[in-house]
Design an enzyme around this catalytic site. Structure first.
Site, PDB file in Angstrom:
ATOM      1  N   SER A 264      20.427 -64.249 -58.600  1.00  0.00           N
ATOM      2  CA  SER A 264      20.645 -65.427 -59.429  1.00  0.00           C
ATOM      3  C   SER A 264      20.567 -65.036 -60.907  1.00  0.00           C
ATOM      4  O   SER A 264      20.184 -63.929 -61.255  1.00  0.00           O
ATOM      5  CB  SER A 264      19.620 -66.507 -59.110  1.00  0.00           C
ATOM      6  N   HIS A 521      22.564  -9.002 -31.036  1.00  0.00           N
ATOM      7  CA  HIS A 521      23.361  -7.885 -31.542  1.00  0.00           C
ATOM      8  C   HIS A 521      23.000  -7.477 -32.971  1.00  0.00           C
ATOM      9  O   HIS A 521      23.518  -6.492 -33.487  1.00  0.00           O
ATOM     10  CB  HIS A 521      24.866  -8.164 -31.395  1.00  0.00           C
ATOM     11  N   ASP A 572      23.624 -13.160 -26.075  1.00  0.00           N
ATOM     12  CA  ASP A 572      23.391 -12.561 -27.391  1.00  0.00           C
ATOM     13  C   ASP A 572      22.321 -13.340 -28.167  1.00  0.00           C
ATOM     14  O   ASP A 572      22.593 -13.893 -29.233  1.00  0.00           O
ATOM     15  CB  ASP A 572      24.734 -12.544 -28.146  1.00  0.00           C
ATOM     16  N   SER A 694      26.209 -13.996 -38.396  1.00  0.00           N
ATOM     17  CA  SER A 694      25.722 -13.784 -37.031  1.00  0.00           C
ATOM     18  C   SER A 694      24.281 -14.242 -36.869  1.00  0.00           C
ATOM     19  O   SER A 694      23.451 -14.011 -37.746  1.00  0.00           O
ATOM     20  CB  SER A 694      25.776 -12.300 -36.673  1.00  0.00           C
TER      21      SER A 694
END
Ligand SMILES: *[C@@H]1O[C@H](CO)[C@@H](O)[C@H](O)[C@H]1NC(C)=O
Ligand SMILES: *[C@@H]1O[C@H](CO)[C@@H](O)[C@H](O)[C@H]1NC(C)=O
Ligand SMILES: *[C@@H]1O[C@H](CO)[C@@H](O)[C@H](O)[C@H]1NC(C)=O
Ligand SMILES: *[C@@H]1O[C@H](CO)[C@@H](O)[C@H](O)[C@H]1NC(C)=O
Ligand SMILES: *[C@@H]1O[C@H](CO)[C@@H](O)[C@H](O)[C@H]1NC(C)=O
Ligand SMILES: *[C@@H]1O[C@H](CO)[C@@H](O)[C@H](O)[C@H]1NC(C)=O
Length: 767
Positions: A264, A521, A572, A694
């Site tokens: 308001s 790996h 892996d 990886s």
């Protein structure tokens, strides 16, 4: 308020002439100045403009804070000749209400920066602050000094806050004390407190406020934070094993949050924007608390503008957090209405609650908790008082319990918080609307500038720090690396440098304070613990020493040479155990991994859940968007890809045969079911993984939690060169990631191993 006639008859005539007799002229600035301060106007001198007085810190405008240009072009609260407008020095409530002690120096009034000290009569000991300073917000620093002596009562003397008087001097169980505030002060908080069986007083210590007293943003974030946390964390308790702390998270009670912002005339436009930002922060914060409430969000004046409808949450379809946020962001304040109809707002909430009750049924509705959060100045001038509506709402939630005792037992199901904003607050109208147990529910904000930060601070990181996958999606300030740590708090860099000086780098993910998950790996035959370095900055040193690393027993890179796969990457995965656990914080925190109870909680799976349910939630579509990280300097960037599942998988993995080192004719020989496949251009252009990526987590975000679904293993082409970074796939390039759902047994034997006491374990699901 008198009518000041500002138009001379001549001007009036001119006005009539030019404006078709519709209006007179504007309000005037005559006699409006304030000694020691200045004023601003919201709409210059037009009708409906609000004149706001400003004083410097430690002062407040007197006798009025604002004036409104009314329809007859006179100021509401016309200036008074004998009390000219000025800046008055802030006063603090009278501390001389202390019992059994004395206040120095004794003064009739105490002003900002005045210092007081307190001493107890002999035989009495003091609790609280012996020295207090009157602060610019009209409050005393520290806490109420209380002089008491061992009395054998169950509860300790609750004392008397400055400016108050207390009725009740017996502090046995079920005894009450009542407070009131003196002269021109009003009471905020619990006016009545009961001595409970546990020796504590119910409610919170009240305070006496002047019209110029306000709560600082620190006070608000502490008080509202502890209150809302209670609302968010109840019913069932869930022990957090990692941080060794108990976190109570409601798992199946439903939380309905109703937010309303007053737009308001008397509220300035910038305050509306701030309130919007604050709402968005609040919603995000609540989501990070792993509760998923239903929202009703309304802007109101004499009309209601419903921005988010709570009934949408009961339509069977999930309402996304981002959709809610967007709706709030997109809301524009149109033509302002002069009136405020607070009752209309309460009626709307009542109506919505009634519909919810019908939809979910009476029994289910009993488990619904309702939290109203209102931003308003309380100047309702239309629709009357909302109190009768509130009584009906209470009846609905308290279930018409007439016996007070029983109603009390349901009081925790309804909380009404009011953030009183604006330049002139109607406390007397607003205070009776505040509802709820425990902490403070009424906040007077001088300015809502800091409300967003206030809400940001309400959820104490300490309390949720062990929760896996919790992260901050947005970070507005600070440096980029810090922001990245908060967004991906689980990321670690891994470097392996063997005795010949050759080094390899991988990415890992923290899965509990002792373990980092990465690819097998990354390790080569002959690597030892001392060759491995894990970098994760927890403030206790960036590089972590490694105690051990454990490769999946089935990992064998030469395992399929005879079948035409020169390098075979199945299984892996490897876990690196750290010498010492990392310090968990908002920037260092584990990621969620499949098949743990914590991940079920993060996914909001109710009751006894299974691994399969998790997988179905995370990897259900033929195309699932996933992300992984790549190193950039000492920070990371996010890469996006799409896992091709179900019917899309065959077409994805066939490109494995294009690798020169693979002479097998069936791609499944190299790409077993344990891999997820990403890459290619259609239907989306994926990012490809580079060498250093990886071992990094392939993850999905679910609300504010991150779940690792896979781990970067190998790819068909090296498109990155030596640089790495964000690189897009070509038509045939593919990446393969170990699906963690396929290696749960390995994770469980180590991370869930109960037969050791070196580290705390993760709770894995039974099936
Ligand atoms: C009233 O104020 C507006 C805005 O300041 C101005 O444009 C207008 O000319 C004023 N009207 C009169 C009659 O002074
Ligand atoms: C208290 O503050 C008032 C106003 O700043 C100041 O005039 C007065 O000297 C102060 N009294 C004491 C004892 O410091
Ligand atoms: C949480 O831990 C406390 C104390 O260790 C124990 O009493 C309570 O039963 C545990 N609750 C759950 C739900 O495991
Ligand atoms: C609760 O009370 C209201 C009026 O006081 C009444 O209209 C309503 O039917 C009552 N509801 C129940 C469930 O008794
Ligand atoms: C929560 O759900 C379980 C079953 O899923 C139910 O047994 C339990 O009563 C529920 N608790 C609450 C407070 O609704
Ligand atoms: C093929 O295998 C050899 C020996 O393991 C390796 O050096 C070479 O990088 C591999 N080539 C590709 C394209 O993967």
């Amino acid at each position: 308020m008198g009518f000041a006639v500002h138009c001379s008859w001549l001007a009036a005539l001119l006005c009539l002439h030019f404006f078709g007799g519709q209006v007179c002229c504007n309000c005037t600035e005559e006699n409006m100045e304030i000694a020691g301060g200045h004023y601003t106007l919201t709409k210059q001198l037009q009708k409906g403009s609000l004149l706001i007085y400003h004083c410097s810190e430690g002062y407040y405008p007197y006798p009025v804070m604002t004036r409104l240009c009314q329809h007859d072009d006179s100021w509401r609260m016309a200036p008074r000749r004998f009390t000219p407008q000025r800046c008055r020095v802030v006063e603090c409530p009278d501390p001389n209400v202390m019992e059994y002690g004395e206040v120095f120096p004794p003064q009739e009034k105490y002003f900002v920066k005045n210092e007081t000290t307190y001493e107890c009569y002999s035989g009495y000991t003091m609790r609280g602050s012996a020295r207090r300073v009157c602060l610019p917000n009209g409050k005393w620093s520290g806490s109420t000094p209380i002089c008491s002596r061992e009395s054998g009562h169950n509860c300790a003397d609750p004392g008397i806050p400055a400016g108050a008087s207390k009725a009740g001097n017996i502090f046995g169980i079920d005894e009450t004390v009542k407070y009131s505030c003196n002269s021109n002060l009003f009471l905020v908080g619990s006016s009545e407190r009961v001595c409970l069986e546990n020796g504590q007083w119910s409610g919170k210590e009240p305070a006496c406020y002047y019209k110029h007293t306000y709560d600082t943003s620190l006070e608000v974030s502490q008080a509202f934070g502890s209150s809302i946390r209670e609302s968010l964390t109840t019913l069932e308790s869930l022990n957090d094993t990692q941080a060794g702390k108990t976190i109570r998270i409601s798992k199946n009670g439903t939380l309905n949050i109703y937010i309303a912002v007053d737009i308001s005339e008397s509220i300035e436009e910038k305050d509306v924007t701030k309130a919007k930002d604050a709402i968005i922060t609040l919603i995000k914060k609540i989501a990070s608390f792993t509760v998923d409430p239903n929202y009703e969000i309304v802007f109101f004046s004499s009309d209601l503008y419903e921005v988010v409808n709570i009934l949408d949450f009961f339509g069977g379809k999930k309402v996304e957090l981002n959709a809610i946020i967007k709706k709030v962001e997109d809301f524009k304040v149109g033509q302002k209405n002069t009136g405020t109809d607070l009752n209309l707002l309460f009626k709307k909430f009542e109506q919505q609650m009634a519909v919810i009750k019908i939809r979910v049924g009476k029994e289910q509705f009993k488990e619904h908790r309702h939290v109203f959060i209102l931003f308003t100045d309380g100047a309702y001038n239309m629709g009357g008082s909302p109190e009768p509506t509130l009584v009906r709402i209470k009846n609905m939630v308290y279930m018409n319990h007439t016996v007070e005792q029983e109603a009390q037992s349901r009081e925790e199901y309804l909380d009404i918080y009011i953030f009183a904003i604006g330049n002139e607050i109607f406390d007397d109208d607003l205070q009776p609307l505040v509802t709820g147990l425990g902490g403070k529910h009424y906040f007077r904000m001088k300015d809502i500038e800091d409300l967003q930060e206030t809400f940001d601070a309400i959820i104490d990181e300490e309390e949720v720090k062990g929760l896996c996958g919790l992260h901050k999606e947005y970070e507005m300030f600070g440096n980029a690396q810090e922001a990245a740590r908060k967004k991906y708090p689980w990321w670690a860099f891994i470097t392996i440098q063997n005795d010949e000086g050759k080094s390899r780098s991988c990415i890992g993910s923290l899965v509990n304070p002792y373990f980092v998950l990465t690819a097998a790996h990354c390790f080569k035959f002959g690597d030892e613990q001392k060759h491995v370095k894990v970098e994760i900055d927890d403030g206790q040193g960036r590089v972590k020493q490694v105690k051990d690393f454990i490769l999946h027993p089935k990992y064998n890179i030469n395992g399929k040479v005879k079948e035409g796969v020169l390098e075979f990457y199945d299984y892996d995965v490897a876990l690196i155990q750290l010498e010492e656990y990392v310090q968990i914080s908002s920037s260092v925190r584990p990621i969620c991994i499949p098949c743990t109870q914590e991940t079920s909680d993060a996914l909001q799976l109710v009751g006894v859940s299974t691994c399969k349910q998790q997988e179905e939630l995370l990897l259900k579509n033929d195309l699932e968007r996933v992300s992984f990280l790549t190193k950039r300097g000492s920070s990371v960037d996010e890469k996006d890809a799409h896992a091709k599942l179900g019917g899309s998988r065959v077409d994805c993995i066939k490109h494995a045969l294009e690798v020169p080192n693979i002479t097998a004719t069936d791609p499944k020989v190299a790409v077993t079911d344990n891999f997820l496949c990403t890459g290619g251009l259609t239907p989306f252009r994926d990012h490809v993984a580079c060498k250093g990526d990886s071992g990094g987590a392939v993850f999905k975000n679910y609300e504010h939690r991150t779940i690792q679904v896979a781990l970067v293993s190998w790819g068909t082409k090296d498109l990155c060169g030596s640089g790495g970074g964000i690189v897009e796939s070509d038509q045939t390039s593919r990446d393969f990631h170990i699906n963690l759902f396929r290696v749960v047994d390995f994770l469980k034997t180590i991370l869930g191993n109960d037969e050791q006491d070196e580290y705390s374990t993760l709770e894995f699901l039974k099936d």
